[in-house]
Every structure is written in structure tokens, then in C-alpha cells.
Design an enzyme around this catalytic site. Sequence first.
Site, mmCIF file in Angstrom:
data_model
loop_
_atom_site.group_PDB
_atom_site.id
_atom_site.type_symbol
_atom_site.label_atom_id
_atom_site.label_comp_id
_atom_site.label_asym_id
_atom_site.label_seq_id
_atom_site.Cartn_x
_atom_site.Cartn_y
_atom_site.Cartn_z
ATOM 1 N N ASP A 145 0.863 -1.188 0.000
ATOM 2 C CA ASP A 145 0.000 0.000 0.000
ATOM 3 C C ASP A 145 0.891 1.227 0.000
ATOM 4 O O ASP A 145 1.073 1.880 1.019
ATOM 5 C CB ASP A 145 -0.909 -0.028 1.233
ATOM 6 N N PHE A 146 1.454 1.535 -1.171
ATOM 7 C CA PHE A 146 2.336 2.697 -1.279
ATOM 8 C C PHE A 146 1.573 3.928 -1.765
ATOM 9 O O PHE A 146 2.145 4.994 -1.912
ATOM 10 C CB PHE A 146 3.517 2.378 -2.209
ATOM 11 N N LYS A 147 0.285 3.762 -2.054
ATOM 12 C CA LYS A 147 -0.525 4.895 -2.542
ATOM 13 C C LYS A 147 0.304 5.793 -3.471
ATOM 14 O O LYS A 147 0.401 7.007 -3.270
ATOM 15 C CB LYS A 147 -1.103 5.697 -1.388
ATOM 16 N N ALA A 202 1.514 8.210 -6.059
ATOM 17 C CA ALA A 202 0.857 9.353 -6.707
ATOM 18 C C ALA A 202 1.954 10.195 -7.334
ATOM 19 O O ALA A 202 2.376 11.209 -6.768
ATOM 20 C CB ALA A 202 0.061 10.160 -5.692
ATOM 21 N N ASP A 203 2.425 9.757 -8.496
ATOM 22 C CA ASP A 203 3.570 10.460 -9.074
ATOM 23 C C ASP A 203 3.512 10.415 -10.606
ATOM 24 O O ASP A 203 2.589 9.837 -11.188
ATOM 25 C CB ASP A 203 4.868 9.819 -8.544
ATOM 26 N N SER A 211 -11.681 5.896 2.609
ATOM 27 C CA SER A 211 -12.679 5.549 3.623
ATOM 28 C C SER A 211 -12.868 6.635 4.684
ATOM 29 O O SER A 211 -13.846 6.613 5.418
ATOM 30 C CB SER A 211 -12.261 4.245 4.318
ATOM 31 N N PRO A 267 -11.248 -1.180 2.662
ATOM 32 C CA PRO A 267 -10.764 -0.872 4.005
ATOM 33 C C PRO A 267 -11.801 -0.050 4.760
ATOM 34 O O PRO A 267 -12.731 0.499 4.161
ATOM 35 C CB PRO A 267 -9.510 -0.034 3.738
ATOM 36 N N GLY A 315 -7.096 -3.593 9.765
ATOM 37 C CA GLY A 315 -5.837 -3.407 10.471
ATOM 38 C C GLY A 315 -5.979 -3.495 11.965
ATOM 39 O O GLY A 315 -5.848 -4.568 12.562
HETATM 40 P P1 XMP Z 1 -7.603 0.066 10.000
HETATM 41 O O1 XMP Z 1 -6.665 0.006 11.161
HETATM 42 O O2 XMP Z 1 -8.406 1.314 9.948
HETATM 43 O O3 XMP Z 1 -6.607 0.091 8.747
HETATM 44 O O4 XMP Z 1 -8.426 -1.164 9.827
HETATM 45 C C1 XMP Z 1 -7.030 0.287 7.435
HETATM 46 C C2 XMP Z 1 -5.860 0.191 6.519
HETATM 47 O O5 XMP Z 1 -6.276 0.505 5.211
HETATM 48 C C3 XMP Z 1 -5.690 1.727 4.802
HETATM 49 N N1 XMP Z 1 -6.793 2.499 4.307
HETATM 50 C C4 XMP Z 1 -6.983 2.817 3.056
HETATM 51 N N2 XMP Z 1 -6.276 2.529 2.002
HETATM 52 N N3 XMP Z 1 -7.852 3.657 0.684
HETATM 53 C C5 XMP Z 1 -6.713 2.967 0.806
HETATM 54 O O6 XMP Z 1 -6.058 2.737 -0.208
HETATM 55 C C6 XMP Z 1 -8.608 3.954 1.715
HETATM 56 O O7 XMP Z 1 -9.656 4.557 1.593
HETATM 57 C C7 XMP Z 1 -8.151 3.515 2.960
HETATM 58 N N4 XMP Z 1 -8.664 3.623 4.172
HETATM 59 C C8 XMP Z 1 -7.805 2.973 4.978
HETATM 60 C C9 XMP Z 1 -5.026 2.354 5.985
HETATM 61 O O8 XMP Z 1 -3.860 3.054 5.619
HETATM 62 C C10 XMP Z 1 -4.725 1.156 6.823
HETATM 63 O O9 XMP Z 1 -3.532 0.536 6.393
#
Ligand code: XMP
Length: 209
Positions: free
Chosen positions: A57-59, A61-62, A112, A164, A187
Amino acid sequence: MAGLILALDVTDREKAINIANEVADYLHAIKIGWPLVMAAGMDIIDSLSQIKPIICDFKVADIPNTTKLIVREARNHGAMGIIVHGFVGRDSIKAAVDEAGKMKVYVVAEMSHPGALDFMQKHTDDIVLMAKEVGAAGLIAPATRPERITHIRSLAGDMEILAPGVGAQGGSAKEAIEAGATHIIVGRRIYEANEPAKAAKALYDELTL
Ligand code: XMP
């Protein structure tokens, strides 16, 4: 079958490996991001890949060239997938898909957290359609807004949707899957639990019963 993806956002290598081993039986995959990679180094991808497939999950954006280089590093360390942002546009997403090889590219369609409503949600539909056209394997959509998963599913066809936001952010595993998600990402509900395996099993049962 709907699966559970562990977001392993701990910052200690040994703890990460211990938790992964403890809950592996209930997992489809493990998602790791900057907290763990910055603390433990990129080799953590190779190590955890021995336990379960790893999504980075490096998101990203480049620009396309930098995107390509990041995707290549994740691939070279054995990642199964990588998460990239969609708002950067078609050329960057195409660079990720072209470089990914067998690795899956997941595009963030809508986040989210509440801040996603400030800017991102206005562009969700365009991001979904672009990700589909460019050949991304999947999308990230919010378990905190199941009605948005249903909407995104209506545009996404048979792409994977990873959701997520279950647990600590208030979303429900069952509702996310019923809304159209393929797998859920969880998580804190697991890695902060006194008994991570018990917490993972409860979520697994919710998905499979
Ligand atoms: P938790 O602890 O909230 O962790 O269950 C959630 C994990 O997901 C990631 N996260 C997202 N990743 N889009 C993403 O790409 C999202 O909308 C999003 N919401 C949460 C967060 O960084 C964590 O690793």
C-alpha cells in the site's frame, strides 16, 4: 470467496512477522504500507511473502516514470500487488500496469475517511472507469460507505474491489461484502487485539458463515 486482508501497520519487524504467522490461517493476503516498510525496510516484503501474498500500500501518486520505478521495486521484492492513487491520471496508472507484470495494480477509487468527501468523491466515477480501461486488476473502495461500494461495483464490472474501513473506522465486514466488495482490509481490529488470531477468526467467520 470473500477474503480477509490484514493491514499490518505495525512498526516492528519481529512483531509483524509474529502477528502474520499467528493469523495466517484466516487471511487471503497481507497489506503493508509506509509504517512497516519505513521501520523494517523493503526486505520485509520478501519475508512476509513467505507467509502470505503481499500487497504494497504505497498509494503511489507520481509522474509515470517515478511510478514505474516504485512499482518495479515492489515487484522485485516479490509483492503480489500494489496500491496506487487514481487521481494522478491515466498515464501514471498505465505506467503502473505496464510495469507490474503479474503483480496486481489496485487503484484507489474513493478513500474511507471523512476527508475523502472534500475532493475525491467528486471524481470517483471517472477514476473507476479509467482504471478499468487501463487494465488495473482492482479498486479500493470504502467499507465506511457501503452504498458507495455498490455504486462503484456497478461501474467496475468484474474488477476486484478491496474495502478498508472495517472495525476501527466503523465499517462492517458483512455489509461491505454484501454491497459488492471482493475482499475486506482490516488493520487495528486485528493487530491491536489482545488475541489477534481470535479477532481474525471472528472476521473470517463473518465472511464465510
Ligand atoms: P484500520 O486500522 O483502519 O486500517 O483497519 C485500514 C488500513 O487501510 C488503509 N486504508 C486505506 N487505504 N484507501 C486505501 O487505499 C482507503 O480509503 C483507505 N482507508 C484505509 C489504511 O492506511 C490502513 O492501512
